[in-house]
Design a protein around this motif. Structure first.
Motif, PDB file in Angstrom:
ATOM      1  N   UNK A 265       0.775  -1.233   0.000  1.00 51.08           N
ATOM      2  CA  UNK A 265       0.000   0.000   0.000  1.00 51.08           C
ATOM      3  C   UNK A 265       0.806   1.283   0.000  1.00 51.08           C
ATOM      4  N   UNK A 266       1.942   1.294  -0.698  1.00 53.83           N
ATOM      5  CA  UNK A 266       2.704   2.547  -0.796  1.00 53.83           C
ATOM      6  C   UNK A 266       1.841   3.628  -1.444  1.00 53.83           C
ATOM      7  N   UNK A 267       2.056   4.898  -1.080  1.00 55.64           N
ATOM      8  CA  UNK A 267       1.280   5.981  -1.694  1.00 55.64           C
ATOM      9  C   UNK A 267       1.419   5.967  -3.210  1.00 55.64           C
ATOM     10  N   UNK A 268       0.320   6.209  -3.906  1.00 57.02           N
ATOM     11  CA  UNK A 268       0.338   6.230  -5.367  1.00 57.02           C
ATOM     12  C   UNK A 268       1.312   7.278  -5.892  1.00 57.02           C
ATOM     13  N   UNK A 269       1.486   8.360  -5.154  1.00 54.19           N
ATOM     14  CA  UNK A 269       2.379   9.432  -5.600  1.00 54.19           C
ATOM     15  C   UNK A 269       3.820   8.962  -5.731  1.00 54.19           C
ATOM     16  N   UNK A 270       4.182   7.884  -5.037  1.00 57.49           N
ATOM     17  CA  UNK A 270       5.556   7.370  -5.076  1.00 57.49           C
ATOM     18  C   UNK A 270       5.705   6.142  -5.968  1.00 57.49           C
ATOM     19  N   UNK A 271       4.646   5.793  -6.680  1.00 55.24           N
ATOM     20  CA  UNK A 271       4.701   4.612  -7.543  1.00 55.24           C
ATOM     21  C   UNK A 271       4.562   5.027  -9.009  1.00 55.24           C
ATOM     22  N   UNK A 272       5.076   4.211  -9.946  1.00 51.37           N
ATOM     23  CA  UNK A 272       4.971   4.540 -11.370  1.00 51.37           C
ATOM     24  C   UNK A 272       3.518   4.633 -11.822  1.00 51.37           C
TER      25      UNK A 272
END
Length: 428
Positions: A320-327
């Motif tokens: 569940x990492x923040x979407x802002x930090x994912x491709x």
């Protein structure tokens, strides 16, 4: 006479054999001389009492390549319980120039830069070659585990027309007068191949032009990638990753047992279910601020200590990492869209694997790129496949050198890399 390898000698007691290898060490005592010969499988001790053979032995230097014909004799104090007696020794080349360090010592005492500058000979040391044997066994285990799950191995381009990860950290090159880049990842291609085989994997180099100068980063490393279709969500991917890691470590134990013993390493057990925590919970466990957008190395170490203490596990999933930090191709959590259906796997305090569920609808890709203010054109060839039907899918990527470094307890990832490429090193 067929060549015998050193590890075969215990089965040849009483026989006359021919071995060949490198002069690992000479011990010239008053009444007897010992020649230690090293080959790819270990060491063999040759006992020299004949004055004429001794005189020839005295002319040799360490690392000279030789052939020895002798009788295999039992001796409990010798390597593997046998030694070679009544030998004839024949050089197979001129006397070698000794390297700037002693390869016969239990540990290489030269600094790491000196070892890397002289990698072709430093890698001959049993501790350095042991790490590479473990690496080879890990790759074999990766392939075998995924083959058993009906994955198909693929080979994708390493020269591409645009950045894979929407970043600027790429190596640019000239491609017949036009711009091209070394691939940061096989991500796009392995997703596209899910539309062909449903389950695919690749072992290959990736390139990151990131100016990191740390003990954990390389500019070129080996990525073990997998992608699978028809998943419910990222948890299906996590289960396949768990089985893959178990297969890798099992094969390392089977194929590289001697290498593990050389380095004093006991492979960890992979739990039947690797513990997992959501990113928001991970921040609390690590003592990080609630608005932290990512995990710092200190947080990863704290989380791994917690996993070891609370679950007895060397592995921990953070989901569940923040979407802002994912491709942009990452699938959001339907229940909490600000967070992703993505994960990292921590191994002994270090991020080892990144993975998750991907978007699979063409419209979702257009929306994701628009939300990030990115143009569609650079990704046209990639996005087109999603117009023609792609199943829900996801995957992961394991950094091979990081895995081996963590497994053997290396202080620097370059200790387990044959010819590392980083911010400062492009040779040998």
């Amino acid at each position: 006479m067929q060549r015998t390898l050193s590890h075969q000698l215990p089965t040849q007691v009483g026989a006359t054999v021919r071995i060949a290898g490198w002069v690992h060490r000479r011990r010239l005592l008053k009444a007897v001389a010992f020649l230690i010969v090293r080959d790819a499988t270990g060491l063999a001790q040759v006992v020299v009492t004949d004055p004429a053979v001794r005189a020839e032995l005295e002319k040799l230097t360490e690392e000279t390549v030789v052939e020895v014909t002798a009788t295999v004799t039992a001796n409990e104090t010798a390597p593997a319980g046998v030694e070679l007696t009544d030998p004839t020794v024949r050089p197979l080349g001129p006397p070698a120039v000794p390297p700037p360090f002693d390869l016969y010592r239990p540990a290489l005492t030269a600094s790491l830069p000196t070892q890397l500058d002289n990698a072709p000979t430093a890698l001959r040391h049993p501790t350095r070659s042991a790490a590479l044997r473990i690496s080879a066994a890990a790759v074999a285990g990766f392939r075998a585990a995924l083959d058993a799950h009906d994955f198909v191995e693929i080979h994708t381009p390493k020269v591409v027309s645009s950045s894979t990860e929407s970043g600027a950290n790429v190596f640019a090159l000239d491609w017949f007068g036009g711009p091209a880049y070394l691939a940061q990842s096989p991500q796009f291609y392995k997703q596209l191949m899910v539309g062909v085989f449903e389950r695919v994997y690749e072992v290959g180099p990736v390139f990151r032009a990131e100016p990191h100068d740390t003990v954990r980063h390389l500019a070129q490393y080996t990525s073990l990638d997998a992608e699978l279709g028809f998943v419910a969500d990222h948890r299906d991917v996590m289960r396949v990753l768990r089985d893959t890691l178990a297969g890798m470590l099992g094969t390392v134990g089977e194929r590289a047992g001697a290498a593990l013993a050389t380095l004093g390493v006991e492979p960890p057990l992979v739990p039947a279910e690797i513990p997992a925590v959501h990113f928001t919970e991970a921040l609390t466990i690590a003592g990080a601020p609630a608005d932290e957008p990512d995990l710092a190395p200190a947080h990863e170490r704290a989380l791994s200590e917690w996993a070891r203490r609370e679950h007895g596990s060397d592995f921990l999933f953070v989901t569940g990492y923040p979407m802002a930090k994912r491709p942009f191709y990452t699938h959001p959590d339907p229940a909490r869209p600000a967070y992703s259906n993505g994960f990292d796997l921590l191994f002994r305090g270090l991020e080892l694997v990144t993975g998750g569920q991907r978007l699979h609808r063409h419209a979702d890709y257009l929306a994701a790129l628009a939300a990030r203010g990115e143009p569609v054109e650079p990704y046209a060839g990639y996005l087109d496949a999603f117009r023609h039907g792609m199943p829900p899918h996801g995957g992961f990527a394991i950094g091979l050198e990081r895995f081996v470094a963590r497994l053997v307890g290396a202080a620097n990832i370059r200790e387990v890399t044959a010819f590392p490429r980083d911010l400062h090193r492009l040779t040998p």
